[in-house]
Design a protein around this motif. Sequence first.
Motif, PDB file in Angstrom:
ATOM      1  N   ALA A   2     -22.705  25.436  96.155  1.00 45.42           N
ATOM      2  CA  ALA A   2     -21.335  25.664  95.675  1.00 45.42           C
ATOM      3  C   ALA A   2     -21.237  27.061  95.072  1.00 45.42           C
ATOM      4  N   ARG A   3     -20.286  27.854  95.544  1.00 43.68           N
ATOM      5  CA  ARG A   3     -20.121  29.228  95.081  1.00 43.68           C
ATOM      6  C   ARG A   3     -19.107  29.284  93.933  1.00 43.68           C
ATOM      7  N   MET A   4     -19.431  30.100  92.942  1.00 41.98           N
ATOM      8  CA  MET A   4     -18.518  30.323  91.821  1.00 41.98           C
ATOM      9  C   MET A   4     -18.443  31.834  91.596  1.00 41.98           C
ATOM     10  N   ILE A   5     -17.669  32.485  92.424  1.00 41.59           N
ATOM     11  CA  ILE A   5     -17.558  33.938  92.424  1.00 41.59           C
ATOM     12  C   ILE A   5     -16.086  34.296  92.190  1.00 41.59           C
ATOM     13  N   PRO A   6     -15.753  35.144  91.241  1.00 37.86           N
ATOM     14  CA  PRO A   6     -16.613  36.064  90.495  1.00 37.86           C
ATOM     15  C   PRO A   6     -17.222  35.491  89.223  1.00 37.86           C
ATOM     16  N   GLY A   7     -17.073  34.238  88.950  1.00 42.93           N
ATOM     17  CA  GLY A   7     -17.558  33.667  87.697  1.00 42.93           C
ATOM     18  C   GLY A   7     -16.487  33.718  86.623  1.00 42.93           C
ATOM     19  N   CYS A   8     -16.764  33.060  85.535  1.00 42.51           N
ATOM     20  CA  CYS A   8     -15.791  32.973  84.441  1.00 42.51           C
ATOM     21  C   CYS A   8     -15.652  34.312  83.717  1.00 42.51           C
ATOM     22  N   VAL A   9     -14.515  34.537  83.106  1.00 36.30           N
ATOM     23  CA  VAL A   9     -14.340  35.689  82.221  1.00 36.30           C
ATOM     24  C   VAL A   9     -15.248  35.532  81.010  1.00 36.30           C
ATOM     25  N   GLN A  10     -15.240  34.346  80.422  1.00 35.91           N
ATOM     26  CA  GLN A  10     -16.090  34.053  79.266  1.00 35.91           C
ATOM     27  C   GLN A  10     -17.519  33.793  79.749  1.00 35.91           C
ATOM     28  N   ARG A  11     -18.467  34.354  79.074  1.00 38.09           N
ATOM     29  CA  ARG A  11     -19.877  34.221  79.464  1.00 38.09           C
ATOM     30  C   ARG A  11     -20.661  33.485  78.400  1.00 38.09           C
ATOM     31  N   PRO A  12     -21.606  32.613  78.815  1.00 39.42           N
ATOM     32  CA  PRO A  12     -22.033  32.405  80.201  1.00 39.42           C
ATOM     33  C   PRO A  12     -21.097  31.554  81.025  1.00 39.42           C
ATOM     34  N   ARG A  13     -20.108  30.916  80.381  1.00 40.16           N
ATOM     35  CA  ARG A  13     -19.099  30.114  81.083  1.00 40.16           C
ATOM     36  C   ARG A  13     -17.977  29.777  80.113  1.00 40.16           C
ATOM     37  N   VAL A  14     -16.911  29.174  80.648  1.00 42.37           N
ATOM     38  CA  VAL A  14     -15.845  28.630  79.811  1.00 42.37           C
ATOM     39  C   VAL A  14     -16.451  27.601  78.853  1.00 42.37           C
ATOM     40  N   PRO A  15     -16.088  27.634  77.563  1.00 42.27           N
ATOM     41  CA  PRO A  15     -16.633  26.658  76.614  1.00 42.27           C
ATOM     42  C   PRO A  15     -16.265  25.222  76.980  1.00 42.27           C
ATOM     43  N   LEU A  16     -17.205  24.307  76.735  1.00 37.43           N
ATOM     44  CA  LEU A  16     -16.986  22.882  76.938  1.00 37.43           C
ATOM     45  C   LEU A  16     -16.898  22.195  75.586  1.00 37.43           C
ATOM     46  N   ALA A  17     -15.845  21.415  75.401  1.00 39.16           N
ATOM     47  CA  ALA A  17     -15.681  20.588  74.207  1.00 39.16           C
ATOM     48  C   ALA A  17     -15.909  19.140  74.640  1.00 39.16           C
ATOM     49  N   VAL A  18     -17.023  18.559  74.237  1.00 39.81           N
ATOM     50  CA  VAL A  18     -17.448  17.251  74.732  1.00 39.81           C
ATOM     51  C   VAL A  18     -16.982  16.156  73.783  1.00 39.81           C
ATOM     52  N   ALA A  19     -16.143  15.260  74.305  1.00 36.96           N
ATOM     53  CA  ALA A  19     -15.696  14.102  73.526  1.00 36.96           C
ATOM     54  C   ALA A  19     -16.811  13.067  73.511  1.00 36.96           C
ATOM     55  N   ALA A  20     -17.209  12.637  72.320  1.00 37.29           N
ATOM     56  CA  ALA A  20     -18.371  11.757  72.220  1.00 37.29           C
ATOM     57  C   ALA A  20     -18.297  10.919  70.960  1.00 37.29           C
ATOM     58  N   THR A  21     -18.677   9.645  71.100  1.00 39.89           N
ATOM     59  CA  THR A  21     -18.730   8.745  69.945  1.00 39.89           C
ATOM     60  C   THR A  21     -20.038   7.977  69.862  1.00 39.89           C
ATOM     61  N   GLY A  22     -20.688   7.724  70.988  1.00 41.46           N
ATOM     62  CA  GLY A  22     -21.920   6.954  71.012  1.00 41.46           C
ATOM     63  C   GLY A  22     -23.146   7.821  71.206  1.00 41.46           C
ATOM     64  N   PRO A  23     -24.344   7.239  71.091  1.00 39.63           N
ATOM     65  CA  PRO A  23     -25.586   8.021  71.157  1.00 39.63           C
ATOM     66  C   PRO A  23     -25.739   8.829  72.439  1.00 39.63           C
TER      67      PRO A  23
END
Length: 292
Positions: free
Chosen positions: A154-175
Amino acid sequence: MRIGVLLLPADPWAQTVARARHIEELGYAHLWTYDHLSWRRYRDEPWHATIPWLTGVAAATERIRLGTMVTSPNFRHPVTLGKDVMTLDHICGGRLTIGVGAGGTGFDATVLGNVAPTARERTARFAEFVEVLDGVLRSREYTFRGSFYAADEARMIPGCVQRPRVPLAVAATGPKSLRLAARFGDAWVTTGEPNATDRSGAAIEAAVRRQGALLDEQCAAIGRDPASLQRIIVTGDTEERPLASVAAFEDFVGRYERLGFTDVVVHDPRPGDPVLTDDPAIIDAIATLNRT
């Protein structure tokens, strides 16, 4: 404490643009929307597609960060999502955060004709989803094969503006999901304990405190500084009403700031909505409390 606003993608476009611009002018740090094909009581009401909605809002604003709250695997593939995210990051000039979650059992879980996955299956699928999304956004070329997803060069060119990638906000409640947040997240998102019968403010705060302690443990297990994650509390369908007044909101923010949270996200009140019933003027009133 940074404060953000969540807008439902359910209004006429001119109204959406005017509201988004007003929220930006008020100085809010971020603006979010849900990523669903249809949602709860809006099942038979207007509801717009998330990525085009965010693209339009990106073009209509200049400073405010934008994001999904949250994107799930229910109808998304991480490779095609990654391409959309990369492109949107260019359109908005690096102002994008992607909130991700395991997905629930609502309409989106079966809209493609699938049998709704079990809780165990959702958790396992989410782990692969986040791993592939992280990998594809970081890589010029990415290959993966798992139980739920595959990617072949899978190609991701030119890549994100933000490096190393777009931030991920992970929704989480369990272990298990908190382990994902520790490993892949730039931020952790919680609303408390979503399936708890006790929805009081005290119960939600106690649940969040337990989750935060477990997140700290997961970070320690992989040698990560827990302070390197932003922590986002989303106000929602609970007995507590932090938007009832400026004083109520100040109290809410103070309590969660003491718990280590860096960000609060509130729903924009909607006249006629049976849940989001607060006075829309409160968004103007609490704007001065935003501390970026």
